[in-house]
Scaffold this active site. Structure first.
Site, PDB file in Angstrom:
ATOM      1  N   ILE A 180      42.318   4.963  12.009  1.00 33.46           N
ATOM      2  CA  ILE A 180      41.836   6.349  11.911  1.00 33.46           C
ATOM      3  C   ILE A 180      42.261   6.940  10.567  1.00 33.46           C
ATOM      4  O   ILE A 180      43.298   7.578  10.459  1.00 33.46           O
ATOM      5  CB  ILE A 180      42.348   7.210  13.092  1.00 33.46           C
ATOM      6  CG1 ILE A 180      41.908   6.586  14.428  1.00 33.46           C
ATOM      7  CG2 ILE A 180      41.798   8.637  12.972  1.00 33.46           C
ATOM      8  CD1 ILE A 180      42.305   7.382  15.653  1.00 33.46           C
ATOM      9  N   HIS A 181      41.446   6.689   9.545  1.00 38.96           N
ATOM     10  CA  HIS A 181      41.671   7.354   8.258  1.00 38.96           C
ATOM     11  C   HIS A 181      40.776   8.582   8.218  1.00 38.96           C
ATOM     12  O   HIS A 181      40.328   9.043   9.274  1.00 38.96           O
ATOM     13  CB  HIS A 181      41.451   6.380   7.084  1.00 38.96           C
ATOM     14  CG  HIS A 181      40.092   5.757   7.057  1.00 38.96           C
ATOM     15  ND1 HIS A 181      39.103   6.190   6.212  1.00 38.96           N
ATOM     16  CD2 HIS A 181      39.549   4.768   7.801  1.00 38.96           C
ATOM     17  CE1 HIS A 181      38.014   5.459   6.434  1.00 38.96           C
ATOM     18  NE2 HIS A 181      38.251   4.603   7.390  1.00 38.96           N
ATOM     19  N   VAL A 182      40.527   9.112   7.029  1.00 40.66           N
ATOM     20  CA  VAL A 182      39.870  10.421   6.973  1.00 40.66           C
ATOM     21  C   VAL A 182      38.476  10.452   7.612  1.00 40.66           C
ATOM     22  O   VAL A 182      38.167  11.338   8.394  1.00 40.66           O
ATOM     23  CB  VAL A 182      39.781  10.938   5.514  1.00 40.66           C
ATOM     24  CG1 VAL A 182      38.972  12.209   5.438  1.00 40.66           C
ATOM     25  CG2 VAL A 182      41.186  11.186   4.987  1.00 40.66           C
TER      26      VAL A 182
END
Lengths: 156, 87
Positions: B13-15
């Protein structure tokens, strides 16, 4: 991971000269390159990758903050830069507002976790009341860096 | 109600995934949270989602409470399972 692990004093830009997204990203990549001379950073290539990434979806995550980031070959650990714009830069942020504080993150391609840890620390810091306000009010690079150190301590 | 899902895209879960999750979660009335290692955060906030630093293989408990909770959990589960159109 702490802010000061990937943003060093010499990679802080007190006032970005650019007024647009691409210009700001170029300045931040140059700052990272100059602060980390031992790493082989190909500026033009990195800027290109970052701009491509922005096209997929803006990294302007709201609350005046943007976190342009990309994974690249040839670096040993996460490195980055910080840039401030008092007047604000149009980053196509999700909240439609101008961006005043920008954290650039370059992560090694073989360590996707390190990118997440850096993003985590930035979002933890920016959730703290007044973090952005203090950054905008800071007088010089020294004060900005002290704020990073202070918040790193609070968050531990 | 709640359901556990596994993050299976390489970058976690990155940006961009966080933005997708928050956007979807905001379409529902239910109060929606994500829980990782006992840390519970608001799934409608990108900032909160980023503090999870959830990498590939991480188990996340999705909790939703409200009139459309089942729809919300179903939708979020399929988003996570779609790997956010990555990889």
């Amino acid at each position: 991971m702490k802010l000061c692990n990937f943003i060093i004093k010499s990679s802080i830009i007190k006032n970005l000269k650019s007024t647009d997204k691409k210009g700001a990203i170029v300045e931040l990549v140059e700052a990272t390159k100059n602060a980390h001379k031992s790493e082989k950073i190909k500026s033009a290539e990195v800027v290109d990758l970052l701009m491509k990434r922005e096209k997929i979806g803006s990294t302007g995550i709201g609350n005046m903050i943007a976190v342009p980031h990309v994974k690249i070959e040839g670096i040993k650990s996460v490195i980055g830069a910080f840039g401030r714009s008092i007047n604000g830069i149009d980053f196509n942020s999700i909240d439609g507002e101008l961006v005043h504080v920008i954290f650039l993150i370059l992560a090694p391609v073989d360590a996707p976790e390190s990118n997440l840890q850096a993003l985590r620390r930035i979002s933890q810091a920016t959730r703290q009341p007044n973090f952005c306000k203090f950054l905008i009010e800071a007088k010089d690079v020294g004060e900005i860096y002290s704020l990073f150190k202070e918040f790193d301590e609070v968050l531990n | 109600m709640e359901r556990t899902v596994k993050i299976s895209n390489k970058s976690g879960i990155h940006v961009r995934p966080a933005a997708q999750i928050a956007e979807l979660a905001n379409k529902f009335q239910a109060n929606i949270t994500f829980v990782k290692d006992g840390n519970e955060i608001n799934a409608k906030s990108i900032m909160d989602l980023l503090t999870l630093a959830a990498g590939e293989g991480t188990q996340i408990k999705i909790k939703a409470e409200g009139i459309d909770e089942k729809k919300a959990i179903d939708a979020l589960e399929s988003l996570v399972n779609s790997k956010f159109s990555e990889d």
